[in-house]
Design a protein around this motif. Sequence first.
Motif, PDB file in Angstrom:
ATOM      1  N   MET A 136     -11.251  -9.320  21.894  1.00 28.89           N
ATOM      2  CA  MET A 136     -11.993 -10.782  22.268  1.00 28.89           C
ATOM      3  C   MET A 136     -10.896 -11.025  22.346  1.00 28.89           C
ATOM      4  O   MET A 136      -9.797 -10.945  21.907  1.00 28.89           O
ATOM      5  CB  MET A 136     -12.808 -11.365  20.762  1.00 28.89           C
ATOM      6  N   GLN A 137     -11.347 -12.424  23.628  1.00 29.72           N
ATOM      7  CA  GLN A 137     -10.408 -12.726  24.060  1.00 29.72           C
ATOM      8  C   GLN A 137     -10.639 -14.382  23.712  1.00 29.72           C
ATOM      9  O   GLN A 137     -11.518 -15.196  24.836  1.00 29.72           O
ATOM     10  CB  GLN A 137      -9.595 -12.980  25.647  1.00 29.72           C
ATOM     11  N   PHE A 138      -9.674 -15.648  23.239  1.00 35.98           N
ATOM     12  CA  PHE A 138     -10.176 -16.668  22.545  1.00 35.98           C
ATOM     13  C   PHE A 138      -9.355 -17.541  24.640  1.00 35.98           C
ATOM     14  O   PHE A 138      -7.921 -18.174  24.264  1.00 35.98           O
ATOM     15  CB  PHE A 138      -9.571 -17.315  21.494  1.00 35.98           C
ATOM     16  N   PHE A 139     -10.333 -18.495  24.314  1.00 32.43           N
ATOM     17  CA  PHE A 139      -9.289 -19.250  25.442  1.00 32.43           C
ATOM     18  C   PHE A 139      -8.703 -20.644  24.849  1.00 32.43           C
ATOM     19  O   PHE A 139      -9.746 -21.285  24.302  1.00 32.43           O
ATOM     20  CB  PHE A 139     -10.607 -19.242  27.015  1.00 32.43           C
ATOM     21  N   VAL A 140      -7.635 -21.366  25.221  1.00 37.98           N
ATOM     22  CA  VAL A 140      -6.704 -21.988  24.455  1.00 37.98           C
ATOM     23  C   VAL A 140      -5.889 -22.705  25.476  1.00 37.98           C
ATOM     24  O   VAL A 140      -5.521 -22.689  26.396  1.00 37.98           O
ATOM     25  CB  VAL A 140      -5.941 -22.071  23.433  1.00 37.98           C
ATOM     26  N   LEU A 141      -5.686 -24.564  25.214  1.00 43.49           N
ATOM     27  CA  LEU A 141      -4.992 -24.479  25.885  1.00 43.49           C
ATOM     28  C   LEU A 141      -3.678 -24.156  26.272  1.00 43.49           C
ATOM     29  O   LEU A 141      -2.607 -23.225  25.696  1.00 43.49           O
ATOM     30  CB  LEU A 141      -4.005 -25.995  25.823  1.00 43.49           C
ATOM     31  N   PRO A 142      -2.829 -24.312  28.094  1.00 45.64           N
ATOM     32  CA  PRO A 142      -2.248 -23.646  27.852  1.00 45.64           C
ATOM     33  C   PRO A 142      -0.668 -23.563  27.619  1.00 45.64           C
ATOM     34  O   PRO A 142      -0.687 -25.437  26.833  1.00 45.64           O
ATOM     35  CB  PRO A 142      -1.365 -23.740  29.797  1.00 45.64           C
ATOM     36  N   GLY A 143       0.301 -23.045  27.664  1.00 45.75           N
ATOM     37  CA  GLY A 143       1.649 -23.359  26.257  1.00 45.75           C
ATOM     38  C   GLY A 143       1.774 -23.187  24.984  1.00 45.75           C
ATOM     39  O   GLY A 143       2.109 -22.449  24.498  1.00 45.75           O
ATOM     40  N   GLY A 144       0.211 -22.348  24.693  1.00 45.91           N
ATOM     41  CA  GLY A 144       0.122 -22.179  23.069  1.00 45.91           C
ATOM     42  C   GLY A 144       0.980 -20.997  23.002  1.00 45.91           C
ATOM     43  O   GLY A 144       1.097 -20.124  21.327  1.00 45.91           O
ATOM     44  N   CYS A 145       1.466 -20.024  23.811  1.00 48.27           N
ATOM     45  CA  CYS A 145       1.853 -18.608  23.938  1.00 48.27           C
ATOM     46  C   CYS A 145       3.027 -18.304  23.449  1.00 48.27           C
ATOM     47  O   CYS A 145       3.698 -17.361  22.179  1.00 48.27           O
ATOM     48  CB  CYS A 145       1.724 -17.302  24.697  1.00 48.27           C
ATOM     49  N   ALA A 146       3.562 -19.463  23.456  1.00 50.54           N
ATOM     50  CA  ALA A 146       5.388 -19.345  22.830  1.00 50.54           C
ATOM     51  C   ALA A 146       5.175 -19.541  21.601  1.00 50.54           C
ATOM     52  O   ALA A 146       6.405 -19.435  20.361  1.00 50.54           O
ATOM     53  CB  ALA A 146       5.986 -20.592  23.192  1.00 50.54           C
ATOM     54  N   LYS A 147       4.370 -20.322  20.806  1.00 49.76           N
ATOM     55  CA  LYS A 147       4.255 -20.628  19.614  1.00 49.76           C
ATOM     56  C   LYS A 147       3.842 -19.961  18.140  1.00 49.76           C
ATOM     57  O   LYS A 147       3.871 -19.897  17.416  1.00 49.76           O
ATOM     58  CB  LYS A 147       3.164 -22.276  19.466  1.00 49.76           C
ATOM     59  N   ILE A 148       2.932 -18.484  18.883  1.00 50.44           N
ATOM     60  CA  ILE A 148       2.248 -18.063  18.379  1.00 50.44           C
ATOM     61  C   ILE A 148       3.481 -17.267  16.978  1.00 50.44           C
ATOM     62  O   ILE A 148       2.788 -17.292  16.098  1.00 50.44           O
ATOM     63  CB  ILE A 148       2.049 -16.916  19.250  1.00 50.44           C
ATOM     64  N   PRO A 149       4.414 -16.754  17.583  1.00 49.95           N
ATOM     65  CA  PRO A 149       5.689 -15.607  16.302  1.00 49.95           C
ATOM     66  C   PRO A 149       5.534 -17.104  15.193  1.00 49.95           C
ATOM     67  O   PRO A 149       5.321 -17.011  14.355  1.00 49.95           O
ATOM     68  CB  PRO A 149       6.338 -15.406  17.224  1.00 49.95           C
ATOM     69  N   ASP A 150       5.884 -17.913  15.112  1.00 49.54           N
ATOM     70  CA  ASP A 150       6.367 -19.057  14.375  1.00 49.54           C
ATOM     71  C   ASP A 150       5.323 -19.441  13.213  1.00 49.54           C
ATOM     72  O   ASP A 150       5.536 -19.573  12.556  1.00 49.54           O
ATOM     73  CB  ASP A 150       7.350 -19.736  14.725  1.00 49.54           C
ATOM     74  N   LEU A 151       4.441 -19.819  13.773  1.00 51.06           N
ATOM     75  CA  LEU A 151       2.946 -20.090  13.592  1.00 51.06           C
ATOM     76  C   LEU A 151       1.722 -18.950  12.425  1.00 51.06           C
ATOM     77  O   LEU A 151       1.750 -19.381  11.384  1.00 51.06           O
ATOM     78  CB  LEU A 151       1.734 -20.039  14.224  1.00 51.06           C
ATOM     79  N   VAL A 152       2.859 -17.964  13.321  1.00 51.30           N
ATOM     80  CA  VAL A 152       2.386 -16.480  11.935  1.00 51.30           C
ATOM     81  C   VAL A 152       3.110 -16.587  11.309  1.00 51.30           C
ATOM     82  O   VAL A 152       2.771 -16.320  10.462  1.00 51.30           O
ATOM     83  CB  VAL A 152       2.201 -15.723  12.523  1.00 51.30           C
ATOM     84  N   ARG A 153       4.214 -16.645  11.173  1.00 53.22           N
ATOM     85  CA  ARG A 153       5.445 -16.275  10.129  1.00 53.22           C
ATOM     86  C   ARG A 153       5.105 -17.794   9.322  1.00 53.22           C
ATOM     87  O   ARG A 153       5.006 -17.025   7.734  1.00 53.22           O
ATOM     88  CB  ARG A 153       6.752 -16.653  10.876  1.00 53.22           C
ATOM     89  N   ARG A 154       4.841 -18.584   9.325  1.00 51.53           N
ATOM     90  CA  ARG A 154       3.883 -19.925   8.858  1.00 51.53           C
ATOM     91  C   ARG A 154       3.075 -19.822   7.965  1.00 51.53           C
ATOM     92  O   ARG A 154       3.164 -20.246   6.495  1.00 51.53           O
ATOM     93  CB  ARG A 154       3.766 -21.301   8.786  1.00 51.53           C
ATOM     94  N   LEU A 155       2.686 -18.892   8.282  1.00 50.79           N
ATOM     95  CA  LEU A 155       0.865 -18.585   7.261  1.00 50.79           C
ATOM     96  C   LEU A 155       1.115 -17.642   6.590  1.00 50.79           C
ATOM     97  O   LEU A 155       1.001 -16.829   5.847  1.00 50.79           O
ATOM     98  CB  LEU A 155       0.503 -18.079   8.260  1.00 50.79           C
ATOM     99  N   GLY A 156       2.350 -16.655   6.764  1.00 47.85           N
ATOM    100  CA  GLY A 156       2.942 -15.506   5.416  1.00 47.85           C
ATOM    101  C   GLY A 156       2.664 -13.989   6.018  1.00 47.85           C
ATOM    102  O   GLY A 156       2.796 -13.013   5.478  1.00 47.85           O
ATOM    103  N   TRP A 157       1.989 -14.729   7.472  1.00 48.39           N
ATOM    104  CA  TRP A 157       2.375 -12.950   8.090  1.00 48.39           C
ATOM    105  C   TRP A 157       4.107 -12.642   9.184  1.00 48.39           C
ATOM    106  O   TRP A 157       4.175 -13.515   9.322  1.00 48.39           O
ATOM    107  CB  TRP A 157       1.219 -12.841   9.231  1.00 48.39           C
TER     108      TRP A 157
END
Length: 217
Positions: A136-157
């Motif tokens: 499944m592919q969730f459409f989001v605003l462009p430019g979000g990909c670079a944020k993923i690693p840091d956001l996931v780490r903040r959530l404890g993953w």
Amino acid sequence: MEETIAGAEAAQIPQQRGESLLETAVRYVEERHWEVFPGSALDTVGGTQRCSCGDASCPAPGAHPTRPDWAAQATGSATEVRRMWQKQPGASVLLPTGRTFDALSVPESAGFLALARMERMELTLGPVTLTPDRRMQFFVLPGGCAKIPDLVRRLGWSPESLDLLALGEGRYVAAPPTRFGARGAVQWACRPTQANRWLPDTEELISPLAYACGRDR
């Protein structure tokens, strides 16, 4: 006419019928202002559908770019779309990411779990596709990909521990009703509507998506 197929977590996935690939591609450009480009097609050989690329073991038959400069082919012009699909009416409809939207790709099981959680959280979703290869592919605003690693780490993953892929610049998604050979067609888990014309930011969806991917491991 649309046919709804019952899925997990009470999700209903509309499937478009009676519309040519050309008409669909033009509608994406005119109604959503998405860029599109033609991909490979499906040829019937001896009663069996095969990818026009000629590879009998093609991993995405009828649903991938056909040339290395595919990104330059992508257009938001309805006139250009008509010209391209009139030359190759069976071409799949592909959408480049990193332009008008990025896409967050997760396994189907995690996606349905996340959809149910997002509904309870009353989050506003953009369009979401379901592919025959069970993603499944969730459409989001462009430019979000670079944020993923840091956001996931903040959530404890750990980003490496989750099957959560960010599709941004230089990537693409196959749009309904593109078919993956005999495996079936790409469908909308959440179809484009006037209400979801404005896409969510990655930050809004990352928590339920990461949680669902963590549960799905």
